[in-house]
Design an enzyme around this catalytic site. Sequence first.
Site, PDB file in Angstrom:
ATOM      1  N   ASP A  93       0.796  -1.235   0.000  1.00  0.00           N
ATOM      2  CA  ASP A  93       0.000   0.000   0.000  1.00  0.00           C
ATOM      3  C   ASP A  93       0.824   1.280   0.000  1.00  0.00           C
ATOM      4  OD1 ASP A  93       1.134  -0.026   2.499  1.00  0.00           O
ATOM      5  OD2 ASP A  93      -0.669  -0.712   3.522  1.00  0.00           O
ATOM      6  N   GLU A 115      -0.637  -9.032  -1.050  1.00  0.00           N
ATOM      7  CA  GLU A 115      -1.110  -8.475   0.233  1.00  0.00           C
ATOM      8  C   GLU A 115      -2.323  -7.564  -0.018  1.00  0.00           C
ATOM      9  OE1 GLU A 115       0.856  -5.476   2.902  1.00  0.00           O
ATOM     10  OE2 GLU A 115       1.418  -7.212   4.068  1.00  0.00           O
ATOM     11  N   GLU A 129      -2.025   5.102   3.318  1.00  0.00           N
ATOM     12  CA  GLU A 129      -2.007   3.710   2.873  1.00  0.00           C
ATOM     13  C   GLU A 129      -3.399   3.107   2.679  1.00  0.00           C
ATOM     14  OE1 GLU A 129      -0.122   4.940   5.300  1.00  0.00           O
ATOM     15  OE2 GLU A 129       1.941   4.625   4.641  1.00  0.00           O
ATOM     16  N   HIS A 200       7.399   4.879  12.770  1.00  0.00           N
ATOM     17  CA  HIS A 200       7.631   5.706  11.588  1.00  0.00           C
ATOM     18  C   HIS A 200       6.363   6.270  10.956  1.00  0.00           C
ATOM     19  CE1 HIS A 200       6.581   1.954   9.502  1.00  0.00           C
ATOM     20  NE2 HIS A 200       6.279   2.710   8.470  1.00  0.00           N
ATOM     21  N   ARG A 202       3.259   8.100   9.383  1.00  0.00           N
ATOM     22  CA  ARG A 202       2.982   9.534   9.246  1.00  0.00           C
ATOM     23  C   ARG A 202       1.999  10.029  10.299  1.00  0.00           C
ATOM     24  NH1 ARG A 202       4.146  12.003   3.900  1.00  0.00           N
ATOM     25  NH2 ARG A 202       5.532  10.505   2.924  1.00  0.00           N
ATOM     26  N   HIS A 232      14.104   4.646  11.834  1.00  0.00           N
ATOM     27  CA  HIS A 232      13.767   4.832  10.416  1.00  0.00           C
ATOM     28  C   HIS A 232      14.582   6.022   9.898  1.00  0.00           C
ATOM     29  CE1 HIS A 232      11.158   5.487   6.889  1.00  0.00           C
ATOM     30  NE2 HIS A 232      10.649   4.277   7.126  1.00  0.00           N
TER      31      HIS A 232
END
Length: 375
Positions: A93, A115, A129, A200, A202, A232
């Site tokens: 995604d 997936e 995502e 990590h 957003r 990250h």
Amino acid sequence: MAVVLGTRPEAIKLAPVVRALEDSPLFAPVLVNTGQHREMLEQMLRRLGLTVRHDLAVMRQRQQLSALTARLVGGLGELIREERPDLVMVQGDTSSTLCGALAAFYEHVPVAHVEAGLRSGVIDDPFPEELNRRLVTRMARWHFAPTPRAAAALTDEGVPASAVMVTGNTVIDNLLWARGRADGRSAFRGGRRGLLVTLHRRENQGAPMRALADTLLRLARRPDVEVLVPLHKSPAVRDVLLPALGGHPRITLTEPLDYFDFIATLAASFLVLTDSGGVQEEAPSFDRPVLVLRDTTERPEVVRAGAAQLVGTDPGTVYAAATALLDDPVLYGRMAAARNPFGDGRASERIAGALAHAFGRATAPVRALDIVTAG
Ligand code: UD1
Ligand code: UDP
């Protein structure tokens, strides 16, 4: 066939599919690295032995989604026009996933989505995502769902059942492959109970991440605990975590760990606190409980199986959940004993088999994963 990948998790989850395709005389996969990630992806490609044919090198520091998307669609469109693959495979995604599917769609090349069917039910969480994966579903011809729940989400949205296959998650295939090699080293110093932390997303950047850092400081006051945070590369993550956590005697901040070392670290940990998708899929294979530091999840299977708790980012809740697991062996034992709901390590084989069948290159249909999950 073109296999598009651009970030660390895509490399991990597509590596076993590429191995399965390369093992078959029927396919000649061409790997396209969008370069959405740089160091983190290159590290992974090297360690997983993946050779890319094209590198679009799109990454910029602190890249914005719109500009990243424009670079990705432009570069991928041109490449697909030149290569004319009979299929474009994308995974998951990310922006690279969305743009790989879109560029293929624009060139009338069919898309296989690995997936497929993960849904949080909230269009902007995880951001972006959840939207990305919904859009990819609209464009894909073949949908490889990791679990029965993911497959049901797809058919509920009108995807024909004949286009959906439950395969398991390829992350497990790669984990079993890596475990067989067993050449990683734990990054914990040892002697204390290890809390492995990755952050990590957003939606956690900014205030939630600052609050999580405070909670980690509070947990690190315990003398029986060691906290390890592989950072990250995102500056939005480092801007918060480095000043907040640097210099503490029981907190270690590291560069992203080599995949084999990460697996060894996971095995050596006591508890995992993470907002990562991949890490929460891997941890139950090592009997490690997971606290998922997010408000929503597209992976409820792992929560329902009892291996993870969805705790969000509220400091009090996260602290209480971690402390309960540190202090209550019965609770810990129950979570650690839960089985991994993400498959049997043969997802890639099923994907390669299904595509061989779809392209008329194999006669026997492939059996879908027959798993009984708690999800
Ligand atoms: C992206 C994916 C997310 C996935 C995550 C995996 C999207 C929209 N999001 O996160 O789904 O979980 O990757 O890690 O595609 N950077 C480097 N070197 C690297 C990688 C990143 O310096 O090797 C820095 C760059 O400044 C870059 C920033 O990190 O701008 C963020 O990278 P990006 O791919 O945009 O990350 P996310 O969107 O946060
Ligand atoms: N990982 C790794 N080194 C690290 C941290 C994570 O190799 O220091 C691996 C981990 O095994 C997992 C994947 O990276 O499979 C998760 O990637 P990430 O958290 O970047 O993305 P997400 O899974 O959240 O999309």
